[in-house]
Design an enzyme around this catalytic site. Structure first.
Site, short mmCIF file in Angstrom:
data_model
loop_
_atom_site.label_atom_id
_atom_site.label_comp_id
_atom_site.label_asym_id
_atom_site.label_seq_id
_atom_site.Cartn_x
_atom_site.Cartn_y
_atom_site.Cartn_z
N LYS A 1 102.29 46.89 24.71
CA LYS A 1 100.89 47.35 24.69
C LYS A 1 100.46 47.61 23.26
O LYS A 1 101.28 47.62 22.34
CB LYS A 1 100.76 48.61 25.55
CG LYS A 1 101.55 49.79 25.04
CD LYS A 1 101.39 50.99 25.96
CE LYS A 1 102.26 52.13 25.47
NZ LYS A 1 101.79 53.43 25.88
N ARG B 1 100.45 64.26 33.09
CA ARG B 1 99.46 63.36 32.50
C ARG B 1 99.00 62.37 33.57
O ARG B 1 97.82 62.22 33.80
CB ARG B 1 100.11 62.64 31.31
CG ARG B 1 99.16 61.86 30.47
CD ARG B 1 99.84 61.20 29.29
NE ARG B 1 100.80 60.17 29.68
CZ ARG B 1 101.34 59.29 28.85
NH1 ARG B 1 101.02 59.31 27.57
NH2 ARG B 1 102.20 58.38 29.28
N TYR C 1 91.66 60.10 -6.75
CA TYR C 1 90.72 61.01 -6.09
C TYR C 1 91.27 62.43 -6.00
O TYR C 1 92.44 62.64 -5.71
CB TYR C 1 90.43 60.53 -4.66
CG TYR C 1 89.52 59.33 -4.59
CD1 TYR C 1 88.21 59.39 -5.09
CD2 TYR C 1 89.95 58.15 -4.00
CE1 TYR C 1 87.37 58.29 -5.01
CE2 TYR C 1 89.11 57.05 -3.92
CZ TYR C 1 87.81 57.13 -4.43
OH TYR C 1 86.99 56.05 -4.35
N MET D 1 91.11 53.68 -0.26
CA MET D 1 90.84 52.78 0.86
C MET D 1 91.60 51.46 0.73
O MET D 1 92.19 50.96 1.70
CB MET D 1 89.34 52.51 0.96
CG MET D 1 88.95 51.73 2.19
SD MET D 1 87.18 51.41 2.28
CE MET D 1 86.55 53.03 2.70
#
Ligand SMILES: Cc1ncc(COP(=O)(O)O)c(C=O)c1O
Length: 353
Positions: free
Chosen positions: A33, A129, A250, A298
């Site tokens: 999956k 769940r 940053y 990024m």
């Protein structure tokens, strides 16, 4: 061409599948999956098609992608169907369905089908769940049997803490499963990767290995002989020296304490590398251990080349793979290997083996 790439070693995938099957001692559905945990579902399923007993995906569309690619073996929908029209598609394509709650059962009872479907009845043994509570299992089983649309009925549950062999929860879940199913026939399936590696008591007719196929052990203590399947890598595209007291990137998170040679690497959080990792997170540069410094951007990140005088533009930087375990990066990022692997995107995928 941008050098960022994910190299997928299909021999390692097959090795890990065989290991899972051997450890568990019976059949195993390869869980592919979420695009095979980010590795490419079609490529991985094709690589395993000759030997896997079947596959498991989360939902119909994932299964149909595999069928369209020529995967003919069993495919189990781990979440079953969401609406009635999917049932007919599942029956037509010979998919196996998990039935885990009352609404799915009613849908199956109410929908005419072209062919019977095989069902895996899911039991909630404590994870809370998905699944029928133990005291509702026999009634659900009887309704499945009575509706006339179901072939085989298998019985399954899922563990909340199988990756923690010292925690008793899994033993309790196994005991609840056995008590709830003692009077019911059919194949059983309990074990995910953690249980395959750490809980021999969970061995039954079918295992459902996911993360271990991709070479990341869910158990903290061991790699279990697994081989990493994905290597996420790029290269150094620029080099600069920064002086003591100068900041990098940053937020000026990293400030040099000594003259520091910084390598700029073409790969960032838009490619799936986690922005949350701290300075010091391991990387491998031309095969040598090194560290990430400065905040991940990024499209780029920065590494410390100070101890590697031979490294420079073009040097290969492994973010995770055979030299840097993805679990180490996941730990540094405060997450799990599952999430990191699933998130890889935008880079070039190349397959070998
Ligand atoms: C029902 C079920 N079985 C098996 C798996 C595979 O788990 P793992 O990747 O821990 O082996 C999953 C994954 O979430 C699952 O939901």
């Amino acid at each position: 061409m941008r050098p960022a790439r994910a190299l997928i070693d299909l021999d390692a995938l097959r090795h890990n599948y065989r290991l899972a099957r051997r450890r568990h001692g019976s059949r195993a559905l390869a869980v592919v999956k979420a695009n095979a945990y980010g590795h490419g579902a079609v490529r991985c399923a094709r690589a395993l098609a000759g030997e896997a007993d079947g596959f498991a995906v989360a939902f119909l569309e994932e299964a149909l992608e595999l069928r369209a690619a020529g995967i003919v073996g069993p495919i189990l929908l781990l979440e079953g169907v969401f609406e009635a029209p999917e049932l007919d598609a599942a029956a037509t394509h010979g998919l196996w369905l998990v039935v885990h709650h009352e609404a799915q059962l009613r849908m199956l009872e109410a929908t005419p089908l072209a062919a019977p479907v095989d069902v895996w009845l899911k039991i909630n043994t404590g994870m809370n769940r998905a699944g029928f509570l133990p005291d509702a299992v026999e009634a659900a089983w009887r309704r499945l049997r009575a509706c006339g649309k179901v072939g085989e009925i298998a019985l399954m549950t899922h563990f909340a803490r199988a990756d923690e062999p010292q925690v008793i929860t899994t033993a309790e879940q196994i005991a609840r499963f056995d008590a709830a199913t003692v009077h019911l026939p059919g194949a059983r399936s309990l074990a995910n990767s953690g249980a395959i590696l750490g809980w021999p008591q969970a061995r039954r007719d079918w295992a459902r290995p996911g993360i271990l196929l991709y070479g990341a052990s869910p158990l903290a203590a061991t790699d279990g002989g697994l081989q990493p399947v994905m290597t996420l890598e790029s290269t150094v595209m620029a080099v600069r020296e920064i002086a003591p007291g100068e900041a990098l990137g940053y937020g000026e998170r990293f400030v040099a304490e000594r003259p520091t040679r910084v390598g700029l690497v073409a790969l960032g959080y838009a490619d799936g590398y986690p922005r949350t990792v701290p300075d010091g997170t391991p990387v491998s540069i031309d095969g040598a251990p090194a560290r990430l410094i400065g905040r991940v951007s990024m499209d780029m990140l920065t590494v410390d080349l100070s101890a590697l005088p031979g490294a420079g533009i073009g040097s290969r930087v492994e973010l995770w793979g055979k030299e840097v375990a993805v679990n180490r990066v996941a730990q540094a990022a405060g997450t799990i290997a599952y999430e990191l692997l699933c998130n890889v995107k935008r880079v070039r995928f190349e397959y070998c083996g």
